[in-house]
Design a protein around this motif. Structure first.
Motif: not given
Length: 874
Positions: A408-435
């Motif tokens: 658990a400690a290794a998962v916590s340490e590595v994810t806190h290091r790498w799952l940061s906003p600096a490396g984040l990309s978000v792609v959202i596919q929605v129907p036309e006109g959807t908020p």
């Protein structure tokens, strides 16, 4: 679609396959540098041949985008011996299949066929890969086929979104471009471009042939060597990924499309192979999004009803990686779902995985990939990947251990290091006109969630727990290797024996696991071997007990078996007799060894009538007096549980172990018998012994002194005095062996115990060298008396001792023994962890003072065992 880490596919599948199904692979290297891996598997009359090329779409230059994939299409479109279309017909006529695939970093061409047609199938595959002609007319037609494939993908919303996910994550780097290329880039590729690309990358040192199945290696290897001999022996050019110059994230792409179902993809850039972070990242993705008990599924779908499906994956090719969450959902739930998805990802470090989550992840992934190994082509693919990208198929065991060791400690340490906003990309596919969300909202939410303080790690350090019945539990979690080692000990051993009882505890240690009231010796042995576990008795100078080692998955059953032996050993008469015969054989072997005989006599010379002076193996006479009754009495003295120590080190959760120990041992009552250890005293005058052994070819020389025991602060200076003299760089070896050639073996020794110990020097010398050897030992002891070691010698001695100490504590069993010894000897159960600091604090002056106090020649014991005096003189 889940993107499992390639190495994980390999390691879990390979390791869990029954050995009978897959013989050991062999590596061969042809004269042109081509590596070949063969693995005979006669389970089915099938063979699989694969040709791996270290060339994928990331190797393409500008103007070549899509060429790797196009070559894959063209490779079977004709050779000088086989015109277009003939290969497929020949393979089908053999009842086989020929195909290929292209990835970012490699291309794989493969054929699977009945083993009766192995030679023909291999010839077809090799002919295509080595001799493909890339006919211009066929190339023009195949380019149109690929362009239609591109159009088909462009018409697929899921594929379009997949391309966009990689483009957002990697930008205009090679991993950000579709493997297939674009319509324009494919149209622009010429036959000469293909020939140049093949000449650049399709070279023997950068290719690999894998053969798995029902064949004989001796017969198939000459065929492979001949078929691939034309490949160039020159290595391919060096390849490096270009840097990614884009600004840091978060990045957001809203794809308004003609779809009726929305989808969300969140990715983070991570390291790829061979970075050690890939192991915790794979574990994290499994806990987060693999199966209906995963965090994404159970929380976002089952509890909150925000998504229709959700999963997570860790994609880790060489050099770079991508951690991804995906969800499919109703369009009107997008604005509620994306923050919830992000929050679940952050729980990997704010609420690290539980023991049950880790266990489930290991089992589920193992089962998934074991099933993938049911085919010859699956086995070949795994061998090829590991050989090409992980340094060799032999490394599979190491990687298995490292994955299973993720905690658990290794998962916590590595994810806190790498799952940061600096490396984040978000792609959202929605129907036309959807908020859909805006970038500003994403940035704000991502930063708020990420900056939550990671959860305090649960206490995973060593723990000491005393049960109500007095049993002391010493627990040290260690997750590097999926093994658990136990040591259950009580006061006893030599210190509890009289001379008439010499060898009693040693015999007990040999007989204790030879049957219980519930299991025979054969039943216990069979179960232990079936689970690759071990359980045995031990006896030392001041304690005795049981030690065991089990795979982590079997730790509970291992503890049950140890408890059965400790509480129910019944010492059957026939088994006691077998144990006695083993010990008598050990005595005979001891008697056959000049060195063992000499040390046995030397102990008596130093210790005198003290219990430490008798042979721990006893004598034939004392052993003849012991039977089941005497061994049961020993067991009664040891059983406790008050006064006993149960130490555990390994891949186990402390709370679970404590609960299991209480269940098995908490109801016992009683107290282990204490053992009083009489302090040792130095001889009032020298004790000298010369033993004639007419048949001896060498003299054994032992010179020693009574020295302080485990609890004395003088122990540490004497440990360093021993180190100054010892080792290949120590004074004795350098002078008496290397310079004077007096002996092959010369070694100081210091063995502290409770109540005292021995500091001494051993040499084995040829006849006639005894006086010079004794004089040499005397010179070096005198030098230690006269002057403190130099700073250089002190530095070497400390490094020598600490290095050996660390090496000795690598095994979990050694650590469990160190904790138990510290507890039973009154030093403190964690005293072994303080040894390095104690050694580092010793000064040269303290070494000099300890030597002068304890290594007094007027209180020495000296033994020479060897040829009689006339022979020694001669």
């Amino acid at each position: 679609m889940r993107r499992f880490s390639p190495f994980l596919v390999v390691l879990l599948a390979l390791v869990l396959l029954p050995l009978a199904a897959w013989s050991a692979p062999r590596r061969h290297t042809l004269p042109n540098g081509l590596k070949v891996i063969t693995s005979e598997n006669h389970e089915s009359p099938v063979v699989s041949f694969q040709v791996w090329v270290r060339a994928g779409s990331i190797y393409e230059k500008k103007g070549e985008y899509g060429i790797t994939h196009l070559i894959e299409h063209m490779i079977f479109k004709g050779t000088p011996r086989r015109p277009a279309g003939q290969m497929a017909m020949e393979i089908e006529a053999l009842g086989g299949e020929v195909n290929a695939y292209t990835t970012f970093d490699h291309t794989n061409y493969y054929v699977t066929a009945a083993s009766a047609s192995a030679g023909q199938a291999l010839d077809i595959l090799a002919d295509a890969v080595v001799e493909a002609t890339f006919d211009p007319a066929e190339l023009a037609k195949e380019k149109e086929v690929v362009i239609e494939e591109i159009r088909m993908n462009q018409n697929n919303p899921a594929r379009r979104k997949g391309w966009e996910v990689f483009a957002q994550a990697f930008g205009d780097s090679p991993y950000g471009r579709p493997i297939i290329g674009s319509i324009a880039s494919v149209r622009g590729i010429t036959r000469q471009d293909i020939l140049d690309y093949r000449a650049r990358w399709y070279r023997a040192p950068d290719m690999l042939v894998v053969a798995v199945g029902d064949f004989k290696t001796a017969e198939i290897m000459p065929l492979i060597a001949k078929a691939f001999a034309p490949l160039s022996k020159q290595p391919a050019p060096e390849f490096k990924l270009p840097p990614d110059p884009r600004p840091l994230g978060p990045r957001l792409k809203i794809m308004r499309d003609k779809v009726s179902q929305a989808s969300i993809s969140m990715t983070w850039l991570t390291p790829g192979l061979p970075d050690p972070a890939v192991y915790p990242l794979d574990m994290a993705s499994t806990v987060l999004g693999d199966g209906q008990t995963s965090r994404l599924w159970s929380n976002l779908k089952e509890k909150q009803g925000l998504v229709d499906s959700a999963d997570a994956s860790a994609y880790t090719p060489q050099g770079v990686g991508l951690f991804e969450m995906e969800a499919s959902l109703a369009p009107d739930k997008v604005n509620s779902a994306w923050p919830a998805m992000l929050a679940q990802a952050m729980t990997l470090f704010t609420r690290p995985p539980s023991g049950e989550e880790l266990k489930r992840a290991r089992v589920n992934l193992a089962a998934t990939f074991v099933r993938s190994r049911q085919t010859m082509q699956g086995q070949a693919r795994e061998l090829g990947y590991f050989e090409m990208f992980r340094g060799g198929f032999e490394n599979i065991v190491t990687y298995t251990q490292r994955f299973n060791a993720v905690d658990a400690a290794a998962v916590s340490e590595v994810t806190h290091r790498w799952l940061s906003p600096a490396g984040l990309s978000v792609v959202i596919q929605v129907p036309e006109g959807t908020p859909a969300p805006e970038l500003a909202a994403l940035k704000k939410q991502a930063m708020a969630l990420y900056t939550q303080a990671p959860a305090q790690k649960e206490a995973q350090g060593p723990q000491r727990v005393v049960l109500d019945n007095g049993l002391i539990l010493l627990i040290k979690p260690a997750h590097a290797v999926p093994i658990v080692s136990y040591l259950l000990a009580a006061p006893g051993g030599q210190a509890a024996e009289s001379d008439q009882q010499a060898g009693l505890y040693n015999l007990w240690s040999r007989a204790v696991e030879r049957g219980t009231k519930d299991m025979s010796y054969e039943e216990l042995t069979r179960e232990l071997e079936d689970m690759a576990g071990s359980l045995s008795g031990f006896s030392s100078k001041t304690d005795a007990g049981l030690s065991g080692s089990f795979l982590a998955r079997d730790w509970k059953r291992g503890l049950e078996l140890m408890t059965q032996v400790w509480t129910g050993a019944n010492f059957p008469t026939a088994q006691v007799e077998r144990a006695r015969q083993e010990q008598l054989a050990a005595l005979r072997a001891q008697q056959n060894s000049p060195v063992a005989r000499a040390f046995k006599r030397f102990r008596r010379l130093v210790y005198g009538d003290h219990p430490f002076g008798h042979d721990p193996l006893g004598t034939p006479q004392t052993l003849a007096t012991f039977g089941p009754a005497q061994l049961k009495a020993v067991m009664q003295r040891l059983r406790g549980p008050g006064g006993c120590v149960l130490a555990v080190v390994g891949d186990v959760e402390p709370a679970e172990f404590i609960a299991e120990a209480k269940r098995l041992l908490g109801g016992l009552k009683g107290q282990a018998a204490p053992v009083k250890v009489t302090p040792l005293s130095a001889p009032a005058k020298p004790r000298l012994s010369k033993i004639d052994e007419p048949q001896a070819k060498q003299s054994q020389i032992l010179l020693g002194f009574v020295a302080p025991g485990l609890a004395s602060p003088q122990r540490w200076p004497l440990e360093l005095a021993d180190a100054v003299l010892g080792g290949m760089g120590g004074r004795l070896f350098e002078d008496l062996r290397d310079k004077r050639s007096l002996a092959y073996a010369v070694q100081p020794f210091y063995s502290p115990s409770k109540g005292g110990g021995i500091f001494g020097v051993y040499m084995g010398v040829g006849p006639g060298k005894e006086p010079a050897a004794l004089a040499g030992i005397g010179e070096h002891l005198g030098r230690l008396h006269a002057q403190a070691p130099s700073p250089k010698e002190m530095a070497r001695a400390k490094a020598y001792f600490l290095g050996g100490y660390a090496v000795g504590l690598q095994r979990y069993g050694a650590q469990a023994a160190a904790m138990a010894d510290g507890e039973l000897n009154g030093l403190g159960w964690l005293s072994y962890t303080q040894v390095p600091d104690k050694i580092k604090a010793v000064t040269a002056e303290q070494v000099l003072a300890a030597v002068r106090k304890y290594l007094n020649p007027e209180h020495r014991a000296e033994l020479i065992a060897g040829p009689p005096a006339p022979l020694r003189a001669k």
